[in-house]
Design an enzyme around this catalytic site. Structure first.
Site, PDB file in Angstrom:
ATOM      1  N   ARG A 225       0.824  -1.221   0.000  1.00 29.10           N
ATOM      2  CA  ARG A 225       0.000   0.000   0.000  1.00 29.10           C
ATOM      3  C   ARG A 225       0.858   1.273   0.000  1.00 29.10           C
ATOM      4  O   ARG A 225       0.511   2.270   0.621  1.00 29.10           O
ATOM      5  CB  ARG A 225      -0.971  -0.002   1.195  1.00 29.10           C
ATOM      6  CG  ARG A 225      -2.106  -1.016   1.026  1.00 29.10           C
ATOM      7  CD  ARG A 225      -3.073  -0.960   2.186  1.00 29.10           C
ATOM      8  NE  ARG A 225      -2.441  -1.373   3.426  1.00 29.10           N
ATOM      9  CZ  ARG A 225      -2.889  -1.101   4.636  1.00 29.10           C
ATOM     10  NH1 ARG A 225      -3.988  -0.395   4.773  1.00 29.10           N
ATOM     11  NH2 ARG A 225      -2.248  -1.522   5.716  1.00 29.10           N
TER      12      ARG A 225
ATOM     13  N   ILE B  41     -27.999   2.533  15.328  1.00 26.03           N
ATOM     14  CA  ILE B  41     -27.804   1.488  14.317  1.00 26.03           C
ATOM     15  C   ILE B  41     -26.822   0.417  14.778  1.00 26.03           C
ATOM     16  O   ILE B  41     -26.691  -0.626  14.153  1.00 26.03           O
ATOM     17  CB  ILE B  41     -27.372   2.129  12.981  1.00 26.03           C
ATOM     18  CG1 ILE B  41     -28.392   3.181  12.557  1.00 26.03           C
ATOM     19  CG2 ILE B  41     -27.199   1.123  11.869  1.00 26.03           C
ATOM     20  CD1 ILE B  41     -29.827   2.691  12.450  1.00 26.03           C
ATOM     21  N   GLY B  42     -26.124   0.648  15.855  1.00 27.56           N
ATOM     22  CA  GLY B  42     -25.293  -0.442  16.387  1.00 27.56           C
ATOM     23  C   GLY B  42     -23.965  -0.013  16.948  1.00 27.56           C
ATOM     24  O   GLY B  42     -23.653  -0.277  18.101  1.00 27.56           O
ATOM     25  N   SER B  43     -23.144   0.678  16.132  1.00 28.45           N
ATOM     26  CA  SER B  43     -21.811   0.977  16.641  1.00 28.45           C
ATOM     27  C   SER B  43     -21.792   2.332  17.341  1.00 28.45           C
ATOM     28  O   SER B  43     -22.492   3.261  16.956  1.00 28.45           O
ATOM     29  CB  SER B  43     -20.790   0.951  15.509  1.00 28.45           C
ATOM     30  OG  SER B  43     -21.129   1.866  14.510  1.00 28.45           O
TER      31      SER B  43
ATOM     32  N   GLU C  47     -20.595  -2.392  19.651  1.00 30.94           N
ATOM     33  CA  GLU C  47     -19.668  -3.009  18.677  1.00 30.94           C
ATOM     34  C   GLU C  47     -18.190  -2.644  18.873  1.00 30.94           C
ATOM     35  O   GLU C  47     -17.413  -2.655  17.914  1.00 30.94           O
ATOM     36  CB  GLU C  47     -20.103  -2.679  17.236  1.00 30.94           C
ATOM     37  CG  GLU C  47     -21.498  -3.175  16.913  1.00 30.94           C
ATOM     38  CD  GLU C  47     -21.969  -2.847  15.492  1.00 30.94           C
ATOM     39  OE1 GLU C  47     -21.126  -2.667  14.600  1.00 30.94           O
ATOM     40  OE2 GLU C  47     -23.202  -2.789  15.303  1.00 30.94           O
TER      41      GLU C  47
ATOM     42  N   ARG D 220      -8.329   4.645  -0.072  1.00 38.59           N
ATOM     43  CA  ARG D 220      -9.017   3.716   0.804  1.00 38.59           C
ATOM     44  C   ARG D 220      -8.942   2.289   0.257  1.00 38.59           C
ATOM     45  O   ARG D 220      -9.326   2.038  -0.882  1.00 38.59           O
ATOM     46  CB  ARG D 220     -10.479   4.170   0.925  1.00 38.59           C
ATOM     47  CG  ARG D 220     -11.390   3.166   1.505  1.00 38.59           C
ATOM     48  CD  ARG D 220     -11.615   3.423   2.958  1.00 38.59           C
ATOM     49  NE  ARG D 220     -12.604   2.509   3.477  1.00 38.59           N
ATOM     50  CZ  ARG D 220     -13.461   2.845   4.416  1.00 38.59           C
ATOM     51  NH1 ARG D 220     -13.482   4.068   4.895  1.00 38.59           N
ATOM     52  NH2 ARG D 220     -14.306   1.955   4.874  1.00 38.59           N
TER      53      ARG D 220
ATOM     54  N   TRP E 269     -18.972  -8.733   0.476  1.00 46.21           N
ATOM     55  CA  TRP E 269     -17.729  -8.065   0.847  1.00 46.21           C
ATOM     56  C   TRP E 269     -16.592  -9.054   1.097  1.00 46.21           C
ATOM     57  O   TRP E 269     -15.599  -8.731   1.733  1.00 46.21           O
ATOM     58  CB  TRP E 269     -17.965  -7.134   2.056  1.00 46.21           C
ATOM     59  CG  TRP E 269     -18.669  -5.859   1.627  1.00 46.21           C
ATOM     60  CD1 TRP E 269     -18.850  -5.424   0.348  1.00 46.21           C
ATOM     61  CD2 TRP E 269     -19.278  -4.871   2.468  1.00 46.21           C
ATOM     62  NE1 TRP E 269     -19.538  -4.228   0.341  1.00 46.21           N
ATOM     63  CE2 TRP E 269     -19.808  -3.864   1.623  1.00 46.21           C
ATOM     64  CE3 TRP E 269     -19.426  -4.734   3.850  1.00 46.21           C
ATOM     65  CZ2 TRP E 269     -20.479  -2.739   2.114  1.00 46.21           C
ATOM     66  CZ3 TRP E 269     -20.093  -3.606   4.335  1.00 46.21           C
ATOM     67  CH2 TRP E 269     -20.611  -2.623   3.477  1.00 46.21           C
TER      68      TRP E 269
ATOM     69  N   HIS F  41     -22.717  10.952   8.778  1.00 44.67           N
ATOM     70  CA  HIS F  41     -21.460  11.183   8.062  1.00 44.67           C
ATOM     71  C   HIS F  41     -21.042  12.638   8.102  1.00 44.67           C
ATOM     72  O   HIS F  41     -19.929  12.973   7.752  1.00 44.67           O
ATOM     73  CB  HIS F  41     -21.592  10.725   6.613  1.00 44.67           C
ATOM     74  CG  HIS F  41     -22.040   9.310   6.517  1.00 44.67           C
ATOM     75  ND1 HIS F  41     -23.365   8.960   6.415  1.00 44.67           N
ATOM     76  CD2 HIS F  41     -21.352   8.152   6.564  1.00 44.67           C
ATOM     77  CE1 HIS F  41     -23.454   7.643   6.377  1.00 44.67           C
ATOM     78  NE2 HIS F  41     -22.260   7.132   6.471  1.00 44.67           N
TER      79      HIS F  41
ATOM     80  N   CYS G 116     -27.012   5.761  10.312  1.00 48.50           N
ATOM     81  CA  CYS G 116     -26.037   4.664  10.218  1.00 48.50           C
ATOM     82  C   CYS G 116     -25.327   4.531  11.559  1.00 48.50           C
ATOM     83  O   CYS G 116     -25.625   5.268  12.501  1.00 48.50           O
ATOM     84  CB  CYS G 116     -25.052   4.906   9.078  1.00 48.50           C
ATOM     85  SG  CYS G 116     -24.161   3.407   8.600  1.00 48.50           S
TER      86      CYS G 116
HETATM   87  N1  GLN Z   1     -24.311  -2.104  12.797  1.00 52.26           N
HETATM   88  C1  GLN Z   1     -23.340  -1.467  11.939  1.00 52.26           C
HETATM   89  C2  GLN Z   1     -22.827  -0.201  12.604  1.00 52.26           C
HETATM   90  O1  GLN Z   1     -23.583   0.387  13.319  1.00 52.26           O
HETATM   91  C3  GLN Z   1     -23.929  -1.096  10.613  1.00 52.26           C
HETATM   92  C4  GLN Z   1     -22.940  -0.422   9.713  1.00 52.26           C
HETATM   93  C5  GLN Z   1     -23.369  -0.329   8.289  1.00 52.26           C
HETATM   94  O2  GLN Z   1     -24.474  -0.633   7.956  1.00 52.26           O
HETATM   95  N2  GLN Z   1     -22.509   0.104   7.440  1.00 52.26           N
HETATM   96  O3  GLN Z   1     -21.703   0.221  12.387  1.00 52.26           O
HETATM   97 ZN    ZN Z   2     -25.447   2.163   7.367  1.00 54.51          ZN
END
Ligand code: GLN
Ligand code: ZN
Length: 766
Positions: free
Chosen positions: A17, A438-440, A491, A522, A568, A701, A733
């Site tokens: 890289r 959303i989780g993280s 997470e 990236r 992925w 974002h 997200c």
């Molecule tokens: N659960 C994941 C997070 O919250 C979802 C991430 C994603 O969908 N890209 O990071």
């Molecule tokens: Zn997402």
């Protein structure tokens, strides 16, 4: 006789890289442009050297670019949108970075060019923005300098240029750009999933571009270049008649009679309905991708039959999308047959650019079961030359990498959504407009440091687990304080939503240097599926159970879905994606069952990449949707009626797939809405959606703290489409790329806005 060999392109990130690291230090101002370019040219030279060392006959030039080929071409053509006013001050190197990143030294920050997926790959190109009165100002001096550098290798040269029509096909016309704020690409899902869809309006620029291409060819010819590879992957798509006619016209006008040989390169599919069009273009040669051919199809034979007698056919035999060694014996049969008809008009090549596979296998520790069966870019060069020389080594017992007989039948939940919904309400007793995330939660420096130390062996397993538990406890405490209704564990223990699961499932191999460019600097390191997928142990239960033990509130369990894991990863050789996906689904089903047994009442199965594997041609898409949806449904097929299944998807274009999303039948789906304005909700409004939805009420974002007003706008719009009983309030997200201060500020607004609207609705109802 040795056949002619070439490749369509080589990875440009460098085996370790190098380009990425040089680029990032240049952006930070740590090194000067000359030093950066010196590093870049070292990678370029190493790429040529690799081709020469392997014995490839023709050297490819111009595939090496600093960020993205489409972007480089746009800048060389002078396509700089008006908002990049300051670009005039910059040279082409910085212009490319300015357009791609929206940022450059001494220039005002503006919105970067949009980027989107390159056909059906996980590589992203920058979408050129033309205006209706676009003028072009060509400057290819940089490309000519590359040609001069390549001459040192004493090989015939082939220069790669984006084909005129594919370039226009992928561009769009933007007359007024409404910038709300600078978009930042900060997480794996922050990529606009705009369909590769032709806007015929771009065809108006053909006449302006034709003389530029012609002049470019003249100059390349004058500099001693032998071949020009015009990348026209648009030729494998379902093309409208206007585009087909345009291909005929453009190549008729571009034909050469002075010995410079034009090769039209097509890839990612066979030519399909464009066969006749493609073989008859008045050029010296045609490249086709045979790696996607269905068993027994022999489309390449049809191409040979119809190819005019003087033309070169470059056969893309070595799969540039796969990390597996080629079956040289089988490919040799194809070569022998093709050679009978074509003689030395047959060229051998990679199916597409090798940019989509990692660079070199040499420094990897390869697991025994796949030793000798893999090939990255450098190994693929050797395969190509071996084929050309008829030196067919038995490279591997390339038998299918599976040992199980596959007999899994996908299942789904027996109850209807309304029955489930009632049972879940009864059990979960959620308020109107429940709030969640959303989780993280932020992946802090401490988390990363702990993981790095653990990976190096400097931190014991127990100490690492304790560090993660501390993060989980913090996340739970913060969520309780914020007053969220459904909590998550955050997470902390996951590097990446796919890699984490790949590391715990049998059947995956995580390489050390298997990096592939995703966009710009990236890179991603997709896990490689090397065998049967099995779940030896639970993967998430201990973390989520721990989080659950710390609170009386509901904790949502968090999993990545099978389709996203597959899309992925590098799939195995010789097995259908459908079969692998179902095997993944079975592993996730077991995890869902274990979470449920551990007392987790809500489980989210993320499908961020659900539509990324969609085939390019309409005719093949139904089959994909069928197994993708079935795989997703299988994951929750053994959950109880009162266990609530959520899913999350990041992209914004549901127009053509809402029906398939509906058939996934998740109890709750959380989606991105804030960046796409409210257009997404319109799709749900027009087409209807029966289950519960959590439209993202703010854009995670963006570094700006979202305002309550903006959130209110999304909620009000959502309430017009979705009844309040089925509406959730959440960000769009995961929050892993943000810091805690931003996160808390934004979520505090979110919770208070939800409470306010909830009260208003309740008082209206009273
Ligand atoms: N659960 C994941 C997070 O919250 C979802 C991430 C994603 O969908 N890209 O990071
Ligand atoms: Zn997402």
């Amino acid at each position: 006789m040795t056949l002619t060999t070439h490749i369509l392109g080589y990875p440009r990130i460098g085996a370790k890289r190098e380009l990425k690291f040089a680029e990032e230090s240049y952006w930070k101002g740590e090194i000067q442009q000359v030093d950066f370019l010196a590093e870049a040219q070292a990678v370029e030279a190493a790429n040529w050297q690799a081709q020469v060392d392997a014995g490839i006959s023709i050297l490819t030039v111009g595939d090496f670019v600093l960020y993205d080929s489409v972007l480089t071409h746009a800048v060389r053509l002078g396509i700089i949108p008006a908002r990049f006013k300051d670009a005039a001050k910059l040279n082409q190197v910085d212009q490319q970075f300015y357009l791609a990143r929206g940022r450059a030294p001494n220039c005002s920050d503006v919105a970067a060019l949009e980027m989107t997926k390159w056909f059906d790959t996980n590589y992203h190109y920058l979408v050129p923005e033309l205006n209706s009165a676009q003028e072009f100002k060509a400057d290819f001096s940089d490309l000519f300098a590359q040609v001069e550098r390549a001459k040192a290798f004493n090989k015939p040269l082939k220069v790669v240029v984006p084909g005129l029509l594919t370039f226009l096909y992928l561009s769009r016309i933007v007359d007024t750009y409404e910038t709300l704020e600078t978009k930042q690409h900060t997480c794996e899902c922050n990529i606009t999933q705009r369909e590769v869809a032709a806007n015929q309006a771009t065809l108006q620029f053909i006449d302006a571009l034709l003389p530029i291409y012609a002049a470019l060819f003249d100059e390349l010819k004058a500099r001693g270049v032998d071949y020009v590879q015009l990348d026209e992957p648009a030729l494998v798509l379902d093309l409208e008649p206007e585009w087909q006619t345009a291909f005929e016209r453009v190549y008729h006008l571009l034909q050469r009679r002075d010995g410079l040989k034009l090769i039209v390169a097509t890839y990612f599919e066979s030519l399909g309905a464009n066969l006749n069009l493609a073989v008859n273009l008045p050029v010296a040669g045609l490249h086709i991708d045979i790696s996607r051919e269905k068993a027994g199809e022999f489309f390449w034979k049809k191409v040979i039959d119809q190819l005019p007698a003087h033309k070169i056919l470059s056969l893309g035999l070595i799969n540039g999308r796969s990390v597996w060694a080629s079956d040289l014996t089988a490919l040799n049969d194809i070569v022998q047959t093709a050679q009978k008809s074509l003689g030395d008009r047959l060229w051998l090549s990679s199916s597409c650019s090798l940019l989509h596979v990692p660079v070199d296998l040499d420094s990897e520790i390869i697991p025994a079961e796949v030793n000798g069966k893999l090939a990255f870019a450098r190994q693929k060069l050797n395969e190509l030359v071996a084929l050309a020389q008829g030196n067919i080594y038995a490279n591997a017992k390339l038998s299918p990498t599976t040992t199980q007989t596959f007999n899994l039948v996908a299942q789904s939940r027996p109850d209807t959504f309304s029955a489930r919904f009632e049972a879940q309400q009864e059990k979960l007793k959620l308020p109107l407009l429940p709030t969640t995330t959303i989780g993280s939660f932020p992946q802090t420096t401490e988390i990363r440091a702990a993981r790095a130390a653990w990976n190096k062996g400097d931190l014991t397993q127990a100490a690492y687990e304790a560090a993660m538990q501390k993060e989980i406890a913090y996340a739970i405490q913060q969520q309780e304080q914020l007053g969220l209704d459904v909590l998550v564990h955050g997470e902390a223990e996951r590097t990446d939503m796919v890699e984490y699961f790949a590391g715990l499932l049998d059947g995956f191999w995580l390489s050390k240097f298997g990096w592939v460019q995703s966009y710009g600097s990236r890179c991603v390191r997709p896990p490689i599926i090397v065998g049967d997928i099995q779940r030896p142990n639970t993967m998430t239960v201990k973390w989520i159970q721990y989080a659950n033990s710390l609170t009386d509130k509901i904790v949502k369990g968090m999993l990545t879905g099978p389709v996203t894991i597959l899309n992925w990863s590098f799939p195995p050789a010789h097995r259908s994606r459908r079969e692998v996906c179902l095997q993944l689904a079975e592993a996730i089903r077991l995890e869902v069952a274990d979470l449920q047994a551990a007392g987790i009442g809500i489980i989210q199965i993320d499908e961020a990449a659900f539509r990324e594997g969609l085939p390019l041609r309409k005719a093949d898409q139904a089959e994909y949707w069928d197994w993708a949806v079935k795989s997703f449904k299988h994951c929750s097929s053994s959950s109880r009626i009162d266990t609530q299944i959520h899913t999350h998807m990041c992209y914004s274009d549901f127009k053509d797939c809402l029906q398939q999303i509906t058939t996934m039948d998740a109890d709750v789906i959380t989606i991105e809405t804030s960046r796409s304005g409210l257009q997404l909700l319109e799709v749900f409004h027009e087409q209807g959606y029966p289950n519960a939805i959590g439209p993202g009420v703010y854009d995670i974002h963006s570094p700006r703290t979202p305002t309550a007003d903006n959130m209110r706008t999304v909620i009000d719009a959502a309430l017009k489409t979705i009844p309040a009983e089925r509406l959730w309030i959440n960000p769009d997200c995961g929050l892993k790329t943000r810091n805690w201060a931003e996160t808390k500020a934004a979520l505090a607004e979110l919770v208070s806005m939800a409470k306010q609207v909830r009260q208003e609705l309740e008082s209206q109802a009273a």
